[in-house]
Write a protein that holds these residues in place. Structure first.
Motif, PDB file in Angstrom:
ATOM      1  N   ALA A 235      -2.304  -4.487   1.858  1.00  0.00           N
ATOM      2  CA  ALA A 235      -2.380  -3.039   1.680  1.00  0.00           C
ATOM      3  C   ALA A 235      -2.176  -2.662   0.211  1.00  0.00           C
ATOM      4  CB  ALA A 235      -1.332  -2.353   2.561  1.00  0.00           C
ATOM      5  N   THR A 236      -1.203  -3.308  -0.448  1.00  0.00           N
ATOM      6  CA  THR A 236      -0.943  -3.025  -1.868  1.00  0.00           C
ATOM      7  C   THR A 236      -2.121  -3.453  -2.732  1.00  0.00           C
ATOM      8  OG1 THR A 236       1.427  -3.365  -1.477  1.00  0.00           O
ATOM      9  CG2 THR A 236       0.694  -3.403  -3.750  1.00  0.00           C
ATOM     10  N   CYS A 237      -2.676  -4.629  -2.457  1.00  0.00           N
ATOM     11  CA  CYS A 237      -3.826  -5.121  -3.232  1.00  0.00           C
ATOM     12  C   CYS A 237      -5.030  -4.193  -3.049  1.00  0.00           C
ATOM     13  CB  CYS A 237      -4.191  -6.539  -2.786  1.00  0.00           C
ATOM     14  SG  CYS A 237      -2.963  -7.792  -3.220  1.00  0.00           S
ATOM     15  N   ALA A 238      -5.263  -3.769  -1.807  1.00  0.00           N
ATOM     16  CA  ALA A 238      -6.412  -2.889  -1.543  1.00  0.00           C
ATOM     17  C   ALA A 238      -6.243  -1.557  -2.252  1.00  0.00           C
ATOM     18  CB  ALA A 238      -6.561  -2.689  -0.031  1.00  0.00           C
ATOM     19  N   ALA A 239      -4.998  -1.032  -2.275  1.00  0.00           N
ATOM     20  CA  ALA A 239      -4.749   0.238  -2.949  1.00  0.00           C
ATOM     21  C   ALA A 239      -5.025   0.117  -4.445  1.00  0.00           C
ATOM     22  CB  ALA A 239      -3.311   0.685  -2.703  1.00  0.00           C
ATOM     23  N   ARG A 240      -4.626  -0.981  -5.033  1.00  0.00           N
ATOM     24  CA  ARG A 240      -4.848  -1.159  -6.476  1.00  0.00           C
ATOM     25  C   ARG A 240      -6.321  -1.389  -6.790  1.00  0.00           C
ATOM     26  NH1 ARG A 240       0.317  -4.684  -8.795  1.00  0.00           N
ATOM     27  NH2 ARG A 240       1.910  -3.157  -8.219  1.00  0.00           N
ATOM     28  N   LEU A 241      -7.027  -2.034  -5.870  1.00  0.00           N
ATOM     29  CA  LEU A 241      -8.452  -2.305  -6.090  1.00  0.00           C
ATOM     30  C   LEU A 241      -9.331  -1.138  -5.659  1.00  0.00           C
ATOM     31  CD1 LEU A 241      -8.520  -6.003  -4.819  1.00  0.00           C
ATOM     32  CD2 LEU A 241      -8.741  -5.250  -7.187  1.00  0.00           C
TER      33      LEU A 241
END
Length: 638
Positions: A235-241
């Motif tokens: 979820a954190t990676c997707a938000a940053r990407l």
């Protein structure tokens, strides 16, 4: 969707049903608890408790300890840290007494993981190193890899993310050589740990790939805890990407799986990452809900490190929301927890250092007592050896004195016998007598001379051993010494059909010797050489210079000696036994006297011999000073 339990569980249940003996049943329950613990901690705990009950009923200490270990592992993952520590108490000693270093290492590793969850990093590192040593000693590669990954988690908690990744890479090399369900679980832990460290290093795309890999493994094994943690990372990676669809899917998956997960640590980490993801998306209200939920979970489980992390994220959140009062509140809470953790760590470090100082003091006191005791024993032993040496020297002097007195007493009548025998032989030669009487007198005369020679040898060796043999040193030419001695032995050599040769090689300076002693040395060597050389052989004598020493070498083609024979021959009365030797008459004192007199001069005596090939003896004597004069030397000893 999560897959069902691993197919191996069914086989383990069959194994449990087939177990009839209590010990076998305990081991089967332990094995089943270990396997089920990868995806169902509550059931794993129940199975471990059942095994403990079976062991208790039959007083099975070792099997009970195995089940207690599984209970502690489940309790730790369930966040029951105090109870986990209590359950682990005493287990390593039980396992080591049973010779099970692998289980002892696993117990210590579980304690290290408990310290890690509680933020007690130094204790975690120390315990983990102890566990690693045990796994390495017993060749338990699987648990060794697991313990190394725990070290990576410790570095992660310290913020040393690159070091943690390097450690994980080293584990990957070892894991490539392993297989089976245990290896699958370790790969799951490895990928999840790699994703967490990559995310901390802002390597977002790589972190997402590692988290996806871990998620696939978690679903295959059925581990909801790691799956929940991975969804938080995704979820954190997707938000940053900026991947909205992936972000929404990860949040939804976490919401669905979190009620089924039972590891408070993984749940808290996942909730923190979901809160961070919401902050990145700008949804501060939802982010606050996630972080508040994570904080409650951390405080309930007593995981101070994660509670502090939650307060830190809430500080950032309320700053962005423009709420300085709440930001200050959470900052103070964060600072308080951080201070408590640092103070606790410092207190433990000081306590450890104090303990080390005490241990070192005890060690030094022990060493000092040992040193004093050793000195006392050395002093006592030295005194005993000195007394023994004095007794031995006294006994040796007494022996030598006795021999000297006896030889003097024997020489007087013996000289009379020899003298009267010679006188009667002379009279018989003049007046004539029967051959029988002449032979009798010849035997008396030769036996008397032989006995006198033996007594003289005994007297010489006794004087040398008693330190009463004085040297009257003078300068004397080596060629003259050799010529005089060779002429005395020449007749015996002719009678034995032994060729006798002598020569002086190069410029040989005069010797600094006691003439009588030097002649005795050389005559003993020449006599021995002729005596033990069969007819047709030869004895060669030569002198040559070697630095500040003059070497006189006597070489024969006689029967020779082995190394053992040489050691025997240089001992007083140490004759070498062989067929040729039985025909010869002697006391075994010739070589010992020659050697002792050589060393009394400060020279060296070297024997080289080979059985059946002859013997070469080299006597090294000192060169006379340029202005040599006749002096009487004091006693010289070795």
């Amino acid at each position: 969707m999560m897959s069902g339990p691993h197919p191996q569980e069914a086989a383990l249940w069959k194994k449990l049903e087939a177990a009839r003996e209590p010990a076998a049943r305990c081991r089967a329950l332990r094995e089943l608890a270990d396997h089920v613990g990868r995806y169902d901690l509550a059931r794993s705990l129940a199975l471990a408790n059942q095994g403990i009950e079976v062991a208790s009923l039959d007083n099975l200490a070792y099997e009970g300890a195995l089940c207690r270990l599984e209970r502690a592992r489940s309790l730790r993952l369930l966040g029951e840290y105090a109870e986990a520590k209590a359950t682990l108490e005493g287990l390593p000693a039980i396992f080591l007494d049973a010779g099970d270093r692998s289980s002892a290492g696993l117990a210590i590793k579980t304690k290290a993981a408990t310290y890690l969850d509680l933020g007690e990093l130094q204790e975690a590192l120390d315990a983990n190193e102890e566990a690693l040593a045990l796994f390495d000693a017993c060749g338990d590669q699987m648990n060794y890899c697991s313990a190394v990954m725990d070290s990576a988690f410790i570095f992660n908690e310290r913020g040393q993310f690159s070091d943690a990744l390097s450690i994980l890479e080293s584990v990957e090399t070892r894991l490539n050589t392993l297989s089976g369900a245990d290896a699958d679980y370790q790969w799951l832990v490895l990928d999840a740990a790699r994703a967490q460290n990559l995310l901390a290093l802002e390597s977002v795309e790589q972190a997402a790939v590692a988290a996806d890999r871990a998620l696939v493994r978690a679903e295959h094994i059925g581990n909801r805890n790691v799956a929940a943690a991975c969804q938080g990372i995704i979820a954190t990676c997707a938000a940053r990407l900026g991947d909205v669809d992936r972000f929404d899917a990860a949040i939804a998956a976490f919401r669905a799986i979190s009620p089924l997960a039972d590891d408070p640590y993984d749940l808290t980490v996942g909730s923190i990452n979901c809160g961070r993801a919401m902050m990145i998306r700008g949804d501060m209200e939802t982010a606050e809900e996630w972080l508040t939920r994570a904080l409650a979970q951390a405080e309930k489980s007593g995981i101070k490190k994660l509670a502090g992390e939650c307060h830190g994220e809430l500080v950032r959140l309320f700053k962005q929301k423009g709420d300085p009062a709440q930001a200050l509140y959470h900052f103070e809470a964060y600072h308080r927890i951080d201070t408590d953790l640092r103070r606790a760590d410092l207190t433990r470090r000081v306590a450890r250092m104090e303990m080390q100082v005490k241990v070192e003091q005890v060690r030094m006191e022990t060493v000092e007592r040992s040193r004093q005791e050793l000195e006392r024993l050395v002093e006592q032993r030295t005194r005993e050896l000195k007394e023994a040496k004095n007794h031995a020297e006294l006994a040796n002097r007494s022996k030598s004195d006795f021999l000297a007195h006896m030889t003097h007493e024997l020489r007087t009548p013996l000289n009379a016998i020899i003298g009267f025998a010679e006188l009667i032989m002379m009279q018989l030669n003049v007046s004539g007598s029967s051959p029988k009487h002449a032979n009798y007198l010849a035997d008396i005369h030769s036996s008397g001379k032989l006995l006198l020679s033996t007594i003289n040898d005994i007297l010489d060796i006794s004087k040398i051993e008693a330190g009463k043999r004085d040297l009257d040193l003078e300068s004397y030419e080596a060629d003259k010494l050799i010529e005089e001695c060779a002429s005395l032995v020449a007749g015996r050599a002719r009678d034995a059909d032994v060729e006798l040769e002598y020569a002086v090689i190069g410029n040989v300076q005069p010797l600094q010797i006691d003439l009588l002693a030097a002649k005795q040395i050389l005559l003993n060597l020449l006599t021995n050489a002729v005596k033990y050389t069969p007819g047709g052989g030869s004895v060669k004598v030569k002198a040559f210079a070697d630095g500040d020493m003059i070497c006189i070498e006597v070489k024969d083609t006689g029967i020779g000696m082995s190394a053992e024979n040489i050691a025997q021959a240089i001992k007083p009365f140490g004759q070498v036994a062989n067929a040729f030797n039985k025909k010869q008459v002697g006391t075994g004192l010739g070589l010992p006297i020659a050697r002792s007199l050589t060393e009394l001069h400060g020279g060296r005596f070297v024997i080289e011999s080979e059985l059946g090939q002859g013997t070469r003896i080299t006597v090294m004597l000192p060169v006379a000073p340029v202005k040599a004069r006749r002096v009487v030397a004091g006693r010289r000893t070795r």
